[in-house]
Design an enzyme around this catalytic site. Structure first.
Site, PDB file in Angstrom:
ATOM      1  NE  ARG A  66     -21.304 -52.578  18.135  1.00  0.00           N
ATOM      2  CZ  ARG A  66     -20.498 -52.780  19.156  1.00  0.00           C
ATOM      3  NH1 ARG A  66     -20.865 -53.539  20.155  1.00  0.00           N
ATOM      4  NH2 ARG A  66     -19.291 -52.233  19.191  1.00  0.00           N
TER       5      ARG A  66
ATOM      6  CG  ASN B 217     -14.984 -62.361  54.958  1.00  0.00           C
ATOM      7  OD1 ASN B 217     -13.772 -62.548  55.064  1.00  0.00           O
ATOM      8  ND2 ASN B 217     -15.588 -62.233  53.794  1.00  0.00           N
TER       9      ASN B 217
ATOM     10  CG  ASN C  44     -18.449 -62.613  43.719  1.00  0.00           C
ATOM     11  OD1 ASN C  44     -19.452 -62.048  43.288  1.00  0.00           O
ATOM     12  ND2 ASN C  44     -17.662 -62.063  44.613  1.00  0.00           N
TER      13      ASN C  44
ATOM     14  CB  SER D  78      -8.669 -68.625  42.605  1.00  0.00           C
ATOM     15  OG  SER D  78      -8.577 -68.118  43.920  1.00  0.00           O
TER      16      SER D  78
ATOM     17  CG  HIS E 239     -17.753 -69.545  49.147  1.00  0.00           C
ATOM     18  ND1 HIS E 239     -16.956 -70.013  48.126  1.00  0.00           N
ATOM     19  CD2 HIS E 239     -17.370 -68.254  49.347  1.00  0.00           C
ATOM     20  CE1 HIS E 239     -16.122 -69.062  47.733  1.00  0.00           C
ATOM     21  NE2 HIS E 239     -16.360 -67.976  48.440  1.00  0.00           N
TER      22      HIS E 239
ATOM     23  CD  GLU F  60     -33.771 -53.861  41.740  1.00  0.00           C
ATOM     24  OE1 GLU F  60     -34.307 -54.517  42.650  1.00  0.00           O
ATOM     25  OE2 GLU F  60     -33.089 -54.389  40.837  1.00  0.00           O
TER      26      GLU F  60
ATOM     27  CG  HIS G 194     -31.657 -57.419  43.426  1.00  0.00           C
ATOM     28  ND1 HIS G 194     -31.744 -56.598  42.335  1.00  0.00           N
ATOM     29  CD2 HIS G 194     -30.347 -57.750  43.533  1.00  0.00           C
ATOM     30  CE1 HIS G 194     -30.532 -56.433  41.801  1.00  0.00           C
ATOM     31  NE2 HIS G 194     -29.682 -57.145  42.506  1.00  0.00           N
TER      32      HIS G 194
ATOM     33  CE  LYS H 135     -21.179 -55.698  27.899  1.00  0.00           C
ATOM     34  NZ  LYS H 135     -21.186 -54.835  26.732  1.00  0.00           N
TER      35      LYS H 135
ATOM     36  CD  GLU I  16     -20.643 -51.676  28.596  1.00  0.00           C
ATOM     37  OE1 GLU I  16     -19.506 -51.217  28.387  1.00  0.00           O
ATOM     38  OE2 GLU I  16     -21.311 -52.255  27.702  1.00  0.00           O
TER      39      GLU I  16
HETATM   40 ZN   LIG Z   1     -33.219 -56.329  41.019  1.00  0.00          ZN
END
Ligand SMILES: [Zn+2]
Ligand SMILES: [Zn+2]
Length: 355
Positions: A21, A70, A148, A156, A161, A177, A276, A305, A311
């Site tokens: 696809r 933070n 991120n 932005s 960091h 998990e 993880h 995506k 999802e």
């Molecule tokens: Zn994992």
């Protein structure tokens, strides 16, 4: 053509792989690459050295990494404790925990991919210290370290960091998990992630890079096009348990991986990266194998995506690409970052001009 369903053993769910696809028509939104000219220092960046943050606190004049609590935490000691009890079956509790920010470098315009291996190793040691410190605190059940990266995932500020959420609960993915891994150990006497590594090595097509003690691969059951797992070859329940030689190998593999991702489209590759690690809830997690998961949101240059019906609506992923093909793309990339190459080229050009 890859068109099948694949079992994700760590999440216990099916992933639909429908690689036929990926060339379907697309008239929608694309993501512009970030401008390449970013200065090394920005006066109003809340992460640059010596700058004053919106809270009024001043950053250290730091030269390697810098950690602070933070200013806008999602969990924290100041969260209200006198909560109104909800009615019926609903439950609530104080949003307790510790949220921190870790700056990777004083330089505003360096990404993790561009740090030296020794700087990445230093960062891994900082993460180890943070994990040990936070995991030992009363009331903390889990330490989530994540980055991120890029406007495509809503960031932005390019200053390199990551964030740390030490929480009074275990994040859902890790909870699943750890439960699955303990069950597998109980049923088979083996560590699930070791069996994944064996399967990946036996096949070989999805491995991107490896050295003595670390390996990076797009797993058979990847949900995102360029979803990469990075793991030590020895089983450790957290990053904190890695020896110095393993840390070095891990840093090298992480660098190699991120450089190849950036080189793929000659642009900073956006991603969500999460460590993880086993829960810090005092239970036995000997079946857990520490790893990093990278979830890049792009499936083609500038093409996101989208998480949609399958999802968000259904909870299972539909992947438009075959992990084998995507891993092959990454394997052929240079281990030298394209920006370094451009700089080398420019320097050569200039020396030729002056000569
Ligand atoms: Zn994992
Ligand atoms: Zn900055």
């Amino acid at each position: 053509m890859t068109w099948e369903e694949r079992w994700h053993p760590l999440r216990e769910e099916w992933v639909i792989v429908a690689a036929h696809r990926q060339d379907r028509p697309w008239n929608g939104q694309t993501v512009r690459p970030q401008p390449t000219e970013i200065p090394p220092y920005v006066a109003d960046c809340y992460l640059c050295p010596s700058n004053t943050r919106i809270s009024g606190k001043q950053n250290d004049h730091y030269s390697s990494t810098f950690i602070f609590d933070n200013d806008h935490p999602c969990v924290g000691a100041d969260a209200p404790v006198d909560l109104l009890q909800p009615k019926g079956l609903y439950r609530n509790r104080p949003a307790q925990g510790i949220a921190r920010v870790v700056c990777y470098s004083p330089l505003h315009n360096l990404s993790l991919a561009e740090l030296q291996v020794c700087e990445i190793q230093n960062l891994l040691q900082v993460w180890q210290e943070q994990y040990v410190d936070l995991a030992s605190r009363p009331g903390i059940s889990h330490v989530l370290i994540f980055e991120n990266n890029g406007e495509a995932v809503g960031v932005s500020n390019p200053h390199p960091h990551c964030q740390i959420y030490a929480t009074n609960f275990v994040f859902k993915t890790i909870e699943t998990e750890s439960r699955v891994c303990e069950q597998y150990l109980h049923d088979t006497g083996r560590i699930l992630f070791q069996d994944i590594l064996t399967a990946e090595r036996d096949d070989g097509r999805r491995i991107i890079c490896e050295n003595d003690s670390a390996i990076a691969f797009i797993p058979y059951f990847a949900r995102y096009a360029y979803e990469v797992f990075l793991a030590p070859k020895q089983s450790h329940s957290s990053l904190a348990a890695l020896a110095n030689s393993e840390l070095r190998d891990f840093a090298e593999t992480l660098k190699c991986l991120l450089v190849r991702l950036d080189n793929l489209w000659r642009m900073p590759f956006p991603y969500v990266m999460a460590l993880h690690q086993a829960p810090a809830d005092g239970r036995d997690h000997s079946g857990f194998h520490f790893h990093i998961e990278l979830h890049p949101p792009l499936r083609r240059p500038n093409l996101l995506k989208y998480l949609a019906g399958p999802e968000v609506g259904g909870g299972n992923f539909l992947s438009d690409t075959a992990p084998e093909e995507k891993a092959a793309e990454l394997r052929t990339q240079s281990e030298v970052h394209y920006k370094t190459k451009t700089q080398l080229h420019e320097t050569k050009g200039e020396s030729r001009k002056t000569a």
